[in-house]
Structures are given as structure tokens and as C-alpha cells.
Design a protein around this motif. Structure first.
Motif, mmCIF file in Angstrom:
data_model
loop_
_atom_site.group_PDB
_atom_site.id
_atom_site.type_symbol
_atom_site.label_atom_id
_atom_site.label_comp_id
_atom_site.label_asym_id
_atom_site.label_seq_id
_atom_site.Cartn_x
_atom_site.Cartn_y
_atom_site.Cartn_z
ATOM 1 N N LEU A 1 0.806 -1.219 0.000
ATOM 2 C CA LEU A 1 0.000 0.000 0.000
ATOM 3 C C LEU A 1 0.840 1.271 0.000
ATOM 4 C CD1 LEU A 1 -2.817 -1.135 2.455
ATOM 5 C CD2 LEU A 1 -2.882 -1.046 -0.044
ATOM 6 N N THR A 2 2.165 1.118 0.070
ATOM 7 C CA THR A 2 3.074 2.246 -0.087
ATOM 8 C C THR A 2 4.346 1.728 -0.740
ATOM 9 O OG1 THR A 2 4.105 4.138 1.020
ATOM 10 C CG2 THR A 2 4.195 2.038 2.176
ATOM 11 N N THR A 3 5.258 2.638 -1.049
ATOM 12 C CA THR A 3 6.503 2.227 -1.706
ATOM 13 C C THR A 3 7.632 2.140 -0.685
ATOM 14 O OG1 THR A 3 7.232 4.490 -2.165
ATOM 15 C CG2 THR A 3 5.773 3.429 -3.791
ATOM 16 N N ARG A 4 8.635 1.355 -1.005
ATOM 17 C CA ARG A 4 9.775 1.222 -0.098
ATOM 18 C C ARG A 4 10.496 2.564 0.058
ATOM 19 N NH1 ARG A 4 12.287 -2.479 2.604
ATOM 20 N NH2 ARG A 4 14.516 -2.312 3.065
ATOM 21 N N ALA A 5 10.626 3.302 -1.025
ATOM 22 C CA ALA A 5 11.301 4.599 -0.955
ATOM 23 C C ALA A 5 10.555 5.549 -0.017
ATOM 24 C CB ALA A 5 11.412 5.210 -2.348
ATOM 25 N N PHE A 6 9.223 5.551 -0.105
ATOM 26 C CA PHE A 6 8.418 6.420 0.760
ATOM 27 C C PHE A 6 8.570 5.991 2.215
ATOM 28 C CE2 PHE A 6 4.434 7.660 2.860
ATOM 29 C CZ PHE A 6 4.358 8.996 2.509
ATOM 30 N N TYR A 7 8.553 4.686 2.453
ATOM 31 C CA TYR A 7 8.720 4.172 3.814
ATOM 32 C C TYR A 7 10.082 4.570 4.383
ATOM 33 C CZ TYR A 7 10.035 0.894 7.471
ATOM 34 O OH TYR A 7 10.514 0.352 8.632
ATOM 35 N N LEU A 8 11.151 4.371 3.612
ATOM 36 C CA LEU A 8 12.492 4.679 4.101
ATOM 37 C C LEU A 8 12.670 6.168 4.374
ATOM 38 C CD1 LEU A 8 14.642 2.312 1.844
ATOM 39 C CD2 LEU A 8 14.090 2.024 4.282
ATOM 40 N N ASP A 9 12.123 7.000 3.503
ATOM 41 C CA ASP A 9 12.213 8.444 3.726
ATOM 42 C C ASP A 9 11.534 8.842 5.034
ATOM 43 O OD1 ASP A 9 13.630 8.865 1.427
ATOM 44 O OD2 ASP A 9 11.898 9.533 0.234
ATOM 45 N N ASN A 10 10.363 8.281 5.278
ATOM 46 C CA ASN A 10 9.632 8.624 6.492
ATOM 47 C C ASN A 10 10.261 7.998 7.725
ATOM 48 O OD1 ASN A 10 6.872 10.195 6.111
ATOM 49 N ND2 ASN A 10 7.240 8.975 4.272
ATOM 50 N N ARG A 11 10.821 6.817 7.583
ATOM 51 C CA ARG A 11 11.521 6.217 8.721
ATOM 52 C C ARG A 11 12.675 7.107 9.163
ATOM 53 N NH1 ARG A 11 14.566 0.444 8.460
ATOM 54 N NH2 ARG A 11 15.981 1.691 7.177
ATOM 55 N N GLU A 12 13.396 7.667 8.204
ATOM 56 C CA GLU A 12 14.484 8.585 8.515
ATOM 57 C C GLU A 12 13.941 9.834 9.222
ATOM 58 O OE1 GLU A 12 18.182 10.163 8.908
ATOM 59 O OE2 GLU A 12 17.662 8.139 8.221
ATOM 60 N N ARG A 13 12.793 10.305 8.768
ATOM 61 C CA ARG A 13 12.176 11.483 9.403
ATOM 62 C C ARG A 13 11.755 11.175 10.829
ATOM 63 N NH1 ARG A 13 6.838 13.386 9.731
ATOM 64 N NH2 ARG A 13 6.057 11.777 8.306
ATOM 65 N N TYR A 14 11.140 10.015 11.034
ATOM 66 C CA TYR A 14 10.721 9.640 12.376
ATOM 67 C C TYR A 14 11.928 9.539 13.311
ATOM 68 C CZ TYR A 14 6.370 8.217 10.030
ATOM 69 O OH TYR A 14 5.216 8.181 9.276
ATOM 70 N N THR A 15 13.014 8.960 12.810
ATOM 71 C CA THR A 15 14.225 8.819 13.622
ATOM 72 C C THR A 15 14.772 10.177 14.013
ATOM 73 O OG1 THR A 15 14.795 6.732 12.508
ATOM 74 C CG2 THR A 15 16.571 7.880 13.677
ATOM 75 N N GLN A 16 14.817 11.096 13.052
ATOM 76 C CA GLN A 16 15.322 12.432 13.334
ATOM 77 C C GLN A 16 14.428 13.164 14.325
ATOM 78 O OE1 GLN A 16 18.281 13.537 12.369
ATOM 79 N NE2 GLN A 16 17.904 15.367 13.618
ATOM 80 N N GLU A 17 13.123 12.994 14.198
ATOM 81 C CA GLU A 17 12.197 13.615 15.142
ATOM 82 C C GLU A 17 12.421 13.090 16.563
ATOM 83 O OE1 GLU A 17 8.281 12.934 13.725
ATOM 84 O OE2 GLU A 17 8.399 14.390 12.094
ATOM 85 N N ALA A 18 12.667 11.782 16.656
ATOM 86 C CA ALA A 18 12.900 11.175 17.971
ATOM 87 C C ALA A 18 14.181 11.712 18.602
ATOM 88 C CB ALA A 18 12.971 9.655 17.840
ATOM 89 N N ILE A 19 15.216 11.874 17.778
ATOM 90 C CA ILE A 19 16.494 12.413 18.272
ATOM 91 C C ILE A 19 16.296 13.843 18.770
ATOM 92 C CG2 ILE A 19 18.813 13.154 17.572
ATOM 93 C CD1 ILE A 19 18.840 10.755 15.651
#
Length: 369
Positions: free
Chosen positions: A286-304
Motif C-alpha cells: 500500500l506504499t513504496t519502499r522509498a516512501f517508507y524509508l524516507d519517512n523512517r528517517e524522518r521519524y528517527t530524526q524527530e525522535a532524536i
């Protein structure tokens, strides 16, 4: 620890430490106390006629980061393992002294089982239905609720507070009675919850491991299959496919149009992170791997950034001991103390706090999650 590592930890020259070890020079009593503190051993152990046996961590290292290889476990993690395995021995001994018999850990599965079926078995055994999850509403409550449910199933669940997060997210050591499960308190609550269930699956498989939850294809085939399976079951246990796919909010959303406004309420219902929900959507195409990876990086940065904004204030001992040792272990120590099985000094030693904090700890024990 090798000599170089130990000298660095002690803040002294390697040559000086080597002279202590070979008997050429002798440390003072104060220096000996510093040694005992750094090595996390009893001060009296330094006066034994022979060194104690070297601790050998009873786990397989499944981490990939920083070039980690099997058998090359960091000294701080080895110390963490040793101390928490000792806590397990204390718990079993106290139960025996109280005339209690700890039940065997019965939950099990195999790599040939369906992750969906294993996940449902876990949810049923722990009594965590979707109706229960929806009452969590925040990640802290979700983590503590899953933790208590797993502990009530016969597992000693402890939080590590001394090991760096980039070195360890969690580990588990299987025993027929009171297996050990440890998660890193430095991680976000939602991430800790996923680690909890991932490590629980290791215990169902009768597999002891030190994990970073990475299922990278660079692993040996068996290890890759094992970690993929543990991740799949954890994902299903926390967010069952049938329930997620029934959400009307996910219908008609294009692969790269997932927003926090869509994901956050769903994640809150399950008590997980946005990343877990987005990963599930990726698994279903239901989504693309590129979209998932980009958002995972964003979530990680937000957590930091969030952690950087937080003040690293002092954690009161009465709060810290419940957070690290867990309600079940702390309750057992107080039961033994109130039954005169152990002394106040024993209880303080087992909990790692001074007796003056006991009253506050017992008050906190009586509070709900």
C-alpha cells in the motif's frame, strides 16, 4: 574487559594497571573500590585467593551494526547480562524460600508456524485484545501494559539503563523457568514495545539472543530467517492485519500520500509508532519502499530532536528501581522482606537502593500503570 578498555574506563594509564595486575605495584583501598565499581563486582571479590570464573554470556549475538560478530560482546553488555542473570537467580531463590514454585514457561512455537497464528497465540495468552489496546492511548501505557502481561506469563522483564542504545536494543535468555527478557530503557516507548514482543518470540522459539531487530539479507540464512520470523510475529501481535486492513481511513490512499494525520490516530489505537503502521502498509503493497524509508528517517530524526529537547533530569531511586527491575521482581523482594525471609540489608542489596526509599517504592507499587 581487556587492559586497554579497563584503563580507559578507570581513567588511568595502561602501564599502571598492568603493574597492579602483575603484582609489581599495589593499589590503595580507595583505588580498589574504584576497580570494583568499574568492573561491577563485589569489593570483597578482589580479596579472593583466586579470580572468580570469567563470565561467558549465554546468548548468540544477532546484531549487525558496528561490525559486531558472534562472541564479540561488548564488556558493558556482558556486565549487564551478568547482573540481570544474577537478579533472576535472586528471584528464584526468594520464591523457593517463600515456598513458592515458579511455573514453567509453556508458550512455544517453531519457525515453520504461521506468524499470524503465533501472534494470535501470544495475544490470547497475554490477554491483550484490540479492545484492551485501544484503552492504552499513549505509548508509555502501552509499553508498561505489554511488559506486565509478559511478566505475568512467567518471564522476568528488566529494563537496561546502562548500555548505549546503538549497542543494544534488547536481548533474551531462555530458561524453562523464569526466562530473562531485557529491553533498553534509552529507546522510545513504542520501540521498546516492539523489542519486547520480538524478544518474547525468541523465547517461544527457545532461542537466546542479543538483537538489534535487523533482518538484513547479509545475515547467514538461518539467522536471517529467525530474525525475519521474530519481526513478523511481533508486527502481527502488535498490529493484526485483519484489524488494520479494516480501517476505512486506509482505503483509497495512494502509495505516497500517507500523512501523519492518517497514520498517527491508527498508531495510537494500537499503541505503536507511526513507523510500525507504515511498515505494515508497505508489507501489503500500500506504499513504496522509498516512501517508507524516507519517512523512517524522518521519524528517527524527530525522535532524536525530541530527546535533545528533554532534560535528562535525575530519576528518583523509588521510580528508577520499578522502571528497571519491574513490578514483579520488586514485589517479590518486599514479600520476602515482610515475611522475614530476608533482612532490610538484603532487600536494599537486591533492589540497589537505600532502605529509606522503601516506603515510597511500596506506595508506587500500589499505583496502577
Amino acid at each position: 574487559m581487556d587492559t586497554t578498555y579497563a584503563a580507559l574506563k578507570l581513567g588511568m594509564d595502561v602501564e599502571k594497571l598492568e603493574k597492579w595486575e602483575n603484582g609489581e605495584h599495589s593499589p590503595t583501598i580507595r583505588q580498589l573500590r574504584n576497580l570494583a565499581k568499574a568492573y561491577r563486582i563485589n569489593f570483597g571479590a578482589l580479596f579472593l585467593p583466586e579470580p572468580p570464573s570469567t563470565f561467558k554470556p549465554p546468548v548468540k549475538d544477532y546484531r549487525l551494526h558496528h561490525g559486531a560478530v558472534a562472541g564479540a560482546i561488548d564488556p558493558e553488555i556482558a556486565i549487564d547480562l551478568r547482573l540481570h542473570l544474577n537478579a533472576r537467580e535472586v528471584a528464584l531463590e526468594l520464591e523457593s524460600d517463600l515456598g513458592e514454585e515458579h511455573p514453567s514457561f509453556e508458550l512455544s512455537c517453531s519457525l515453520d508456524d504461521s506468524p499470524v497464528e503465533v501472534a494470535e497465540k501470544i495475544r490470547t495468552a497475554l490477554g491483550v485484545s484490540f479492545q484492551v489496546q485501544k484503552r492504552f492511548r499513549e505509548s508509555r501505557v502501552a509499553f508498561n501494559s505489554w511488559r506486565d502481561a509478559i511478566a505475568n506469563s512467567g518471564v522476568l522483564v528488566i529494563q537496561s539503563s546502562k548500555v548505549a542504545l546503538n549497542d543494544m536494543r534488547g536481548y533474551s535468555v531462555f530458561f524453562e523457568k523464569l526466562p530473562l527478557l531485557v529491553v533498553n530503557r534509552k529507546d522510545a516507548y513504542s520501540a521498546r514495545t516492539f523489542t519486547l514482543v520480538h524478544e518474547l518470540v525468541h523465547l517461544l522459539l527457545r532461542s537466546s539472543g542479543l538483537c538489534d531487530l535487523n533482518s538484513d539479507p547479509g545475515r547467514p540464512p538461518h539467522e536471517q530467517k529467525l530474525e525475519v520470523f521474530c519481526n513478523a510475529v511481533a508486527s502481527q501481535a502488535l498490529v493484526p492485519d485483519a484489524i488494520l486492513l479494516s480501517y476505512p481511513e486506509i482505503r483509497g490512499v495512494t502509495p505516497e500520500a500517507w500523512t501523519d494525520e492518517i497514520l498517527a490516530p491508527i498508531a495510537r489505537d494500537f499503541g505503536v509508532s507511526r513507523e510500525v503502521v507504515l511498515r505494515k502498509l508497505l508489507d501489503h503493497g500500500l506504499t513504496t519502499r522509498a516512501f517508507y524509508l524516507d519517512n523512517r528517517e524522518r521519524y528517527t530524526q524527530e525522535a532524536i530532536e525530541y530527546k535533545q529537547r528533554q532534560k535528562s533530569g535525575f530519576v528518583p531511586p523509588a521510580v528508577d528501581v520499578l522502571s528497571t527491575k519491574g513490578r514483579q521482581y520488586v514485589s517479590l523482594v518486599f514479600e520476602a522482606l515482610n515475611s522475614s525471609v530476608i533482612t532490610v540489608g538484603d532487600a536494599a542489596d537486591f533492589l540497589g537502593v537505600k532502605a529509606k526509599h522503601f516506603s515510597t517504592i511500596q506506595t508506587n507499587l500500589r499505583r496502577s500503570v
